[in-house]
Motif scaffolding. Structure first.
Motif, short mmCIF file in Angstrom:
data_model
loop_
_atom_site.label_atom_id
_atom_site.label_comp_id
_atom_site.label_asym_id
_atom_site.label_seq_id
_atom_site.Cartn_x
_atom_site.Cartn_y
_atom_site.Cartn_z
N ILE A 43 0.84 -1.20 0.00
CA ILE A 43 0.00 0.00 0.00
C ILE A 43 0.87 1.25 0.00
O ILE A 43 0.65 2.19 -0.77
CB ILE A 43 -0.94 0.00 1.23
CG1 ILE A 43 -1.95 -1.15 1.12
CG2 ILE A 43 -1.66 1.33 1.36
CD1 ILE A 43 -2.73 -1.38 2.41
N ALA A 44 1.90 1.26 0.85
CA ALA A 44 2.79 2.41 0.93
C ALA A 44 3.53 2.64 -0.38
O ALA A 44 3.82 3.78 -0.77
CB ALA A 44 3.79 2.23 2.08
N PRO A 115 -10.01 -5.30 5.50
CA PRO A 115 -10.39 -5.83 4.19
C PRO A 115 -11.42 -6.95 4.25
O PRO A 115 -12.34 -7.00 3.43
CB PRO A 115 -9.06 -6.32 3.61
CG PRO A 115 -8.02 -5.47 4.30
CD PRO A 115 -8.55 -5.27 5.68
N PHE A 116 -11.26 -7.85 5.22
CA PHE A 116 -12.20 -8.97 5.36
C PHE A 116 -12.93 -8.87 6.69
O PHE A 116 -12.30 -8.88 7.74
CB PHE A 116 -11.45 -10.30 5.25
CG PHE A 116 -12.31 -11.51 5.52
CD1 PHE A 116 -13.53 -11.66 4.90
CD2 PHE A 116 -11.88 -12.50 6.40
CE1 PHE A 116 -14.33 -12.78 5.14
CE2 PHE A 116 -12.67 -13.61 6.65
CZ PHE A 116 -13.89 -13.76 6.02
N ALA A 328 -3.84 -3.47 -2.74
CA ALA A 328 -3.00 -2.36 -2.29
C ALA A 328 -3.37 -1.04 -2.94
O ALA A 328 -3.53 -0.01 -2.26
CB ALA A 328 -1.53 -2.68 -2.53
N GLY A 329 -3.51 -1.02 -4.25
CA GLY A 329 -3.84 0.23 -4.94
C GLY A 329 -5.20 0.76 -4.56
O GLY A 329 -5.38 1.97 -4.35
N SER A 330 -6.16 -0.14 -4.44
CA SER A 330 -7.52 0.27 -4.06
C SER A 330 -7.54 0.83 -2.64
O SER A 330 -8.23 1.84 -2.36
CB SER A 330 -8.47 -0.93 -4.17
OG SER A 330 -9.77 -0.59 -3.76
N ILE A 331 -6.82 0.20 -1.74
CA ILE A 331 -6.76 0.69 -0.36
C ILE A 331 -6.09 2.05 -0.29
O ILE A 331 -6.53 2.96 0.42
CB ILE A 331 -6.05 -0.32 0.55
CG1 ILE A 331 -6.89 -1.60 0.69
CG2 ILE A 331 -5.78 0.28 1.94
CD1 ILE A 331 -6.19 -2.72 1.44
N ALA A 332 -5.00 2.22 -1.05
CA ALA A 332 -4.30 3.51 -1.09
C ALA A 332 -5.25 4.61 -1.55
O ALA A 332 -5.25 5.73 -1.00
CB ALA A 332 -3.09 3.43 -2.01
#
Length: 337
Positions: A43-44, A115-116, A328-332
């Motif tokens: 994510i970072a 996420p879950f 990761a990209g979606s969470i970012a």
């Protein structure tokens, strides 16, 4: 004004807008549980505006957690997030202890990324005495203290039942995201010669996901009771000659997916794959899907999961037919909302 001058002005405006948009992004300090370290690093890596922070996860001699949040003074007035994994009851208490403290450290805002949502499939009572633990978990999350910036944002991917959004109290702001865009992007990378259609294992999955996948023809399966058994049948659609992708929110033992695969193959599917956002797979049940397993040799061409369940991702490694589509990209992106 010449055409070139107008073009230069437009390009300059686009660049300026991009710079302003980048400057307006908030800087987020991301804490994480031990299970989620790899996902947190990914994510970072998606954004220069996300900085990883650390927690000392220790235990006292009696087994109870002995925790320390590093750089607690430095996060005052900052946007803070915590990446959680409630993979078992044993780890929930220590993470909740941290989650309840972080908003109290005078942070500008607080976001919980879960996420879950693990008890999502236990959302209803069928007879008096049943305990709907999904409601219990929602109450625990709903009691996160308010930060200086207001209620906590809670990011959850593909919660099992959409009505569970109403289980959360007004003290938190649930943000329900989906992993389906990761699947559609991956399907676009398949050879053009493959005729892809989407299959849903039951009406619930169809109601949940069909609008997100309406660019593909669909097949719907259903479960019917025959005596003491529940049998999977083809309800509608024709899978003959197609690459059929079964889509659902989660998998546990995988029995339903296997029965769906058999039905689809019997009706002429050229190839069968599967996608679930959450690969729970208790007791290493993922092993029954690997290509080396007798009886299921390459029954599934691909089995796509996300990294919402870190322990599963670590266990399966790169074993075929599994592929991990990272959140990761979606969470970012979600951390910038």
């Amino acid at each position: 004004m010449s055409e070139n001058a107008a073009k230069n002005i437009m390009e300059t405006k686009i660049c300026t807008d991009a710079i302003v948009s980048e400057l307006q992004k908030k800087k987020v300090h991301l804490f994480y549980c031990l299970e989620c370290e790899e996902l947190a690093r990914n994510i970072a890596a998606e954004s220069d505006h996300i900085t990883l922070q650390s927690i000392n996860w220790r235990s006292f001699a009696d087994g109870f957690p002995n925790l320390f949040i590093n750089n607690a003074h430095e996060i005052r007035g900052q946007h803070v997030a915590f990446l959680a994994s409630f993979s078992s009851p044993a780890v929930i208490f220590e993470q909740i202890s941290v989650i309840y403290l972080l908003p109290r450290l005078f942070v500008a805002s607080f976001t919980l990324v879960l996420p879950f949502f693990p008890t999502g499939s236990f959302e209803r009572m069928e007879e008096e005495g049943d305990v709907a633990t999904a409601f219990t978990m929602a109450r625990i999350v709903s009691n996160i203290p308010i930060s200086r910036g207001g209620p906590t944002s809670v990011v959850i991917y593909d919660i099992h039942a959409l009505q569970e959004r109403f289980y959360f109290a007004d003290q938190v702001l649930p943000l329900f995201e989906t992993g389906i865009p990761l699947l559609t992007k991956r399907l676009q990378q398949l050879p053009e010669t493959e005729k892809v259609i989407v299959a849903f294992p039951d009406d619930g999955a169809w109601k949940r996901f069909h609008k997100l996948l309406d660019q593909y023809p669909t097949v719907v399966c259903t479960k019917v009771r025959e005596g003491d058994k529940r049998i999977v049948r083809l309800k509608e659609g024709n899978p003959a000659g197609c690459h059929v992708v079964i889509v659902d929110d989660l998998v546990q033992s995988g029995g339903t997916l296997i029965e769906c695969q058999k039905v689809l193959a019997a009706h002429g599917a050229a190839k069968v794959s599967a996608y679930v956002t959450h690969g729970v797979f208790p007791k290493s049940s993922w092993e029954r899907f690997t290509h080396k397993n007798n009886g299921l040799e390459e029954a599934f061409a691909y089995f796509w999961i996300t990294d919402s369940c870190p322990q599963t991702v670590k266990a399966i490694g790169n074993k075929a037919p599994f592929e991990v589509l990272s959140l990761a990209g979606s969470i970012a992106d979600a951390l910038q909302i």
